[in-house]
Enzyme design. Sequence first.
Site, PDB file in Angstrom:
ATOM      1  N   TYR A 122       0.809  -1.224   0.000  1.00  0.00           N
ATOM      2  CA  TYR A 122       0.000   0.000   0.000  1.00  0.00           C
ATOM      3  C   TYR A 122       0.837   1.266   0.000  1.00  0.00           C
ATOM      4  O   TYR A 122       0.295   2.364   0.006  1.00  0.00           O
ATOM      5  CB  TYR A 122      -0.927   0.017   1.222  1.00  0.00           C
ATOM      6  CG  TYR A 122      -2.096  -0.915   1.071  1.00  0.00           C
ATOM      7  CD1 TYR A 122      -1.885  -2.279   0.961  1.00  0.00           C
ATOM      8  CD2 TYR A 122      -3.392  -0.443   1.032  1.00  0.00           C
ATOM      9  CE1 TYR A 122      -2.949  -3.147   0.810  1.00  0.00           C
ATOM     10  CE2 TYR A 122      -4.459  -1.305   0.892  1.00  0.00           C
ATOM     11  CZ  TYR A 122      -4.228  -2.655   0.785  1.00  0.00           C
ATOM     12  OH  TYR A 122      -5.282  -3.507   0.638  1.00  0.00           O
ATOM     13  N   LYS A 169       3.135 -14.601   5.037  1.00  0.00           N
ATOM     14  CA  LYS A 169       3.395 -15.520   3.918  1.00  0.00           C
ATOM     15  C   LYS A 169       4.913 -15.595   3.755  1.00  0.00           C
ATOM     16  O   LYS A 169       5.467 -15.411   2.659  1.00  0.00           O
ATOM     17  CB  LYS A 169       2.697 -14.978   2.650  1.00  0.00           C
ATOM     18  CG  LYS A 169       2.730 -15.887   1.454  1.00  0.00           C
ATOM     19  CD  LYS A 169       1.665 -16.963   1.463  1.00  0.00           C
ATOM     20  CE  LYS A 169       1.834 -17.920   0.314  1.00  0.00           C
ATOM     21  NZ  LYS A 169       0.876 -19.022   0.299  1.00  0.00           N
ATOM     22  N   ASP A 202      -2.976 -17.957   3.681  1.00  0.00           N
ATOM     23  CA  ASP A 202      -3.992 -18.769   2.991  1.00  0.00           C
ATOM     24  C   ASP A 202      -4.625 -19.761   3.947  1.00  0.00           C
ATOM     25  O   ASP A 202      -5.848 -19.922   4.007  1.00  0.00           O
ATOM     26  CB  ASP A 202      -3.417 -19.445   1.726  1.00  0.00           C
ATOM     27  CG  ASP A 202      -1.976 -19.886   1.862  1.00  0.00           C
ATOM     28  OD1 ASP A 202      -1.334 -19.539   2.864  1.00  0.00           O
ATOM     29  OD2 ASP A 202      -1.488 -20.594   0.969  1.00  0.00           O
ATOM     30  N   ASP A 226      -6.124  -6.221   5.331  1.00  0.00           N
ATOM     31  CA  ASP A 226      -7.272  -5.690   4.596  1.00  0.00           C
ATOM     32  C   ASP A 226      -8.190  -6.825   4.158  1.00  0.00           C
ATOM     33  O   ASP A 226      -9.403  -6.814   4.397  1.00  0.00           O
ATOM     34  CB  ASP A 226      -6.735  -4.910   3.374  1.00  0.00           C
ATOM     35  CG  ASP A 226      -7.802  -4.101   2.681  1.00  0.00           C
ATOM     36  OD1 ASP A 226      -8.946  -4.067   3.164  1.00  0.00           O
ATOM     37  OD2 ASP A 226      -7.494  -3.491   1.641  1.00  0.00           O
TER      38      ASP A 226
END
Length: 330
Positions: A122, A169, A202, A226
Amino acid sequence: MKAVLIPGDGIGKEISQSVEAVTKALNLDIEWLKYDAGAEYAADTKEVFEPGLVEAIQEHKWALKGPTATPIGTGFRSVNVALRQKFETYANVRPIKSIPGTNSRYDNIDLVIIRENTEDLYKGIEYKIGDDVAHGIKLITRQASEKIARYAFDYARSNGRKKVTCVHKANIMKFTDGLFLESFNDVAKEYPEIASEAVIVDNMCMQLVIRPENYDVLVAPNLYGDIVSDLCAGLIGGLGFAPSGNIGDDYRIYEAVHGSAPDIAGQNKANPSALLLAFALMIEDMGDKANAKKLRDAIIDTVAKGDVVTSDIGGAATTQEFTQAIIERF
Ligand code: NAI
């Protein structure tokens, strides 16, 4: 005291009227200074913020913001991202709590997402390399990662929470998410009484759908935070009930998690609950716990009773009728 109110785009104008009505009904000592921002304002003026908005937040420190639309692919940068970076509101705090009476698969969810709010993808560092290739930079720093991890553990400690889960991740993004995870693990050592764990994003999404009751406080870099917040909003009956606070050392900007809902804008059927719950967070942080509880309880009671609620939760009431039903419960 004075605080800034940004009605924003789409349903923002309708639901921020609910905030003004509640402020009056609760007789709160808040004088709203209203400023425009967002796509509708930009279409009229070519500016994204009304002059004076930034200075008003600088002066008064507290703001409540309706949703602002951001053009996809082209156009100006998000008002939200600009405000979060400008005022260094580094922590986006999103409580997700079941509300009886909503159309949800679960009735026992009580978790809080703490999203890093200033960096990651972002940051807006992206550019095109010719017509067919684009390049975006994921920026993660130890300083911001440690700061958000510490905020999450402090939040857990002061709110009687038992566990903080780091969402990452790092198996694929070894340097960026690796640094976020390493910072989290370092900070966790300072809070031995609070359990800590790390879950790959995930898998986190699947775990949240299967057993959301296992989670307490989640801390995540900006993008995963988000996405996972909207997933969690879905667990408690939709975006109409998810509030958030953008918290910095000096400034605080509260808002609903949802967007400007262009599909229902201007129809007087938006659910004002998320923005009102964000307002409840704001008055609680201002130190008025009694009125925050009164507002939250009135929303919960109105939804549980279910006869005067908006169409997203199965009713036929307008935004104003729903707001009035909440006010009558005060
Ligand atoms: P959205 O959250 O505006 O809408 C998604 C769906 O949820 C729509 O069907 C909408 O009608 C419904 N919905 C959302 N809030 C509701 C409410 N209070 N009551 C009843 N139904 C509600 O997401 P979308 O359509 O992806 O985004 C629209 C615009 O909002 C975009 O320009 C986006 O950039 C912006 N946005 C702004 C945010 C903010 O200012 N914090 C956050 C998310 C999106």
